[in-house]
Scaffold this motif. Structure first.
Motif, PDB file in Angstrom:
ATOM      1  N   ALA A  26      48.862  73.986  -5.467  1.00 51.12           N
ATOM      2  CA  ALA A  26      47.613  74.309  -6.162  1.00 51.12           C
ATOM      3  C   ALA A  26      47.415  73.408  -7.374  1.00 51.12           C
ATOM      4  N   ALA A  27      48.483  73.195  -8.139  1.00 53.70           N
ATOM      5  CA  ALA A  27      48.379  72.375  -9.343  1.00 53.70           C
ATOM      6  C   ALA A  27      48.102  70.911  -8.987  1.00 53.70           C
ATOM      7  N   PHE A  28      48.844  70.368  -8.028  1.00 53.05           N
ATOM      8  CA  PHE A  28      48.680  68.957  -7.675  1.00 53.05           C
ATOM      9  C   PHE A  28      47.332  68.706  -7.021  1.00 53.05           C
ATOM     10  N   GLU A  29      46.898  69.616  -6.159  1.00 58.68           N
ATOM     11  CA  GLU A  29      45.606  69.440  -5.495  1.00 58.68           C
ATOM     12  C   GLU A  29      44.463  69.482  -6.500  1.00 58.68           C
ATOM     13  N   THR A  30      44.529  70.416  -7.448  1.00 56.89           N
ATOM     14  CA  THR A  30      43.476  70.518  -8.459  1.00 56.89           C
ATOM     15  C   THR A  30      43.412  69.252  -9.305  1.00 56.89           C
ATOM     16  N   TRP A  31      44.578  68.767  -9.716  1.00 58.31           N
ATOM     17  CA  TRP A  31      44.614  67.571 -10.562  1.00 58.31           C
ATOM     18  C   TRP A  31      44.185  66.329  -9.795  1.00 58.31           C
ATOM     19  N   SER A  32      44.679  66.153  -8.572  1.00 58.44           N
ATOM     20  CA  SER A  32      44.384  64.936  -7.807  1.00 58.44           C
ATOM     21  C   SER A  32      42.921  64.851  -7.391  1.00 58.44           C
ATOM     22  N   ASP A  33      42.248  65.990  -7.256  1.00 57.71           N
ATOM     23  CA  ASP A  33      40.827  65.979  -6.894  1.00 57.71           C
ATOM     24  C   ASP A  33      39.924  65.738  -8.095  1.00 57.71           C
ATOM     25  N   SER A  34      40.464  65.779  -9.295  1.00 56.83           N
ATOM     26  CA  SER A  34      39.661  65.607 -10.505  1.00 56.83           C
ATOM     27  C   SER A  34      39.757  64.169 -10.994  1.00 56.83           C
TER      28      SER A  34
END
Length: 394
Positions: A26-34
């Motif tokens: 959840a953390a990596f996906e949120t950051w990488s999509d931003s």
């Protein structure tokens, strides 16, 4: 993965893998999509990965620099064109620049005696150079690395474009295409001849036009012309802006180029284009988005491309994403965004097995869609057997 869980368990770490995976994903996906993933704040991590891959294909290699945002305590990614990675003084494949510390600089990359990349030297706009260390001195994590195209030789530390193998052929095909278009254009500038048969009276059907051309201000009404011919010429000129001739009896007009110069553009161009696609590993029907053959042939092409994508995705994940993920994981654990028992202790002890287990990641994404979903469903039904014929697949 189960094997990574075994390593952690043998290291005395009791980890709830489901909770850990859910938190870090959840953390990596949120950051990488931003756009926070971009050093310039303009693109997502995946857009940067696409740019790095594309430039490695057409340019040879790209330098990736990881930095830590001191406000958010999250990593940022910066891409530098490989053309800017240069030796400050000299240092290439033939003459290495040997530094006092024993490192050598070759093609802008500083290496130690083992050949490990120690730093990268970047030429800036003011012609000065910036030295970027490959690893952080405190953590040992990778902070700068190259995304490569194709390694030409083992001893070469730089890469060549993936398309380099077909550059010359592409240029020749481009010249052939231009020549063919020019030939077609010239052929459309039709040159005609008038054929007189035995029963012809010798009348010149274009005499009136010639007279007007020689005497544009005069009137050539004294030249004979039938009423039918004048009506036809006027109608064609008014509707198509072209000229029509009413041929006298026993005469006909032929195109001098008719049947003398045929264009074989497709017969020559397409086989060479298919060879180019095969050279770079792309099925021709996929590259051209042309699926006009049988289902089996099209399916074979798409499955071949799917396999290529899987192999290429694994390479891209290891080459581009993995160092980014390792830095993100480290910062997330330090900032208590993710709970990873035993990680920091293993990090300070240098337990590479536990660290490798924690840093293991698999990057997924959309694959090539099915050509005929119904046939795919029937194939899965056959795999399930009679007992699974009523089990929902989705």
């Amino acid at each position: 993965a189960s094997t990574k869980g075994v390593v952690l368990k043998r290291g005395g770490i009791d980890l709830d893998k489901e909770d850990f995976n859910e938190d870090i994903e959840a953390a990596f996906e949120t950051w990488s999509d931003s756009k926070a993933a971009d050093f310039s704040g303009m693109q997502s991590l995946h857009a940067l990965a696409f740019e790095a891959k594309k430039n490695a294909i057409v340019g040879g290699d790209v330098l990736v620099i990881l930095r830590v945002n001191k406000k958010t305590f999250l990593p940022t990614v910066q891409l530098v064109d490989g053309a800017h990675v240069q030796s400050p003084m000299f240092g290439n494949d033939f003459f290495e620049n040997v530094l006092p510390n024993g490192n050598t600089i070759r093609n802008g990359i500083e290496m130690n005696a083992a050949g490990e990349h120690v730093a990268y030297h970047i030429r800036k706009r003011d012609m000065s150079f910036e030295r970027v260390a490959a690893k952080d001195t405190a953590t040992g994590l990778t902070m700068a690395y190259m995304v490569n195209g194709i390694k030409f030789r083992i001893d070469s530390n730089r890469s060549i474009p993936i398309l380099s193998a077909v550059f010359e052929t592409i240029k020749k095909l481009e010249r052939y295409k231009e020549a063919t278009v020019a030939q077609a254009e010239e052929q459309n500038k039709n040159v005609f001849q008038i054929i007189q048969e035995a029963i012809s009276d010798g009348t010149n059907p274009i005499a009136k036009s010639v007279a007007k051309a020689l005497n544009p201000t005069g009137v050539a009404d004294d030249l004979p012309e039938t009423t039918e011919g004048r009506q036809l010429a006027d109608k064609v000129a008014a509707t198509t802006n072209k000229t029509a001739f009413f041929m006298p009896r026993g005469q006909k007009m032929e195109n001098l180029n008719a049947g003398t110069s045929q264009l074989y553009f497709k017969d020559f161009y397409m086989p060479n284009a298919e060879i180019l696609c095969a050279t770079v590993g792309i099925p021709p029907n996929v590259a051209l988005s042309k699926y006009d053959t049988s289902f089996s042939a099209s399916r074979t092409g798409t499955k071949d491309w799917e396999h290529t994508l899987k192999v290429d995705r694994k390479k891209t994940a290891n080459e581009f994403y993995q160092p980014v993920y390792e830095l993100f994981l480290h910062l997330a654990i330090l900032s208590n965004r993710v709970s990873a028992p035993g990680y920091l202790m293993a990090f300070y002890k240098g337990d590479t097995m536990v660290l490798a287990a924690y840093r293991s990641a698999r990057f997924t994404g959309a694959m090539f869609p099915h050509i005929d979903p119904l046939k795919e469903v029937r194939a899965e039904r056959e795999k399930l057997g009679p007992l699974g014929k009523n089990i929902p697949l989705t």
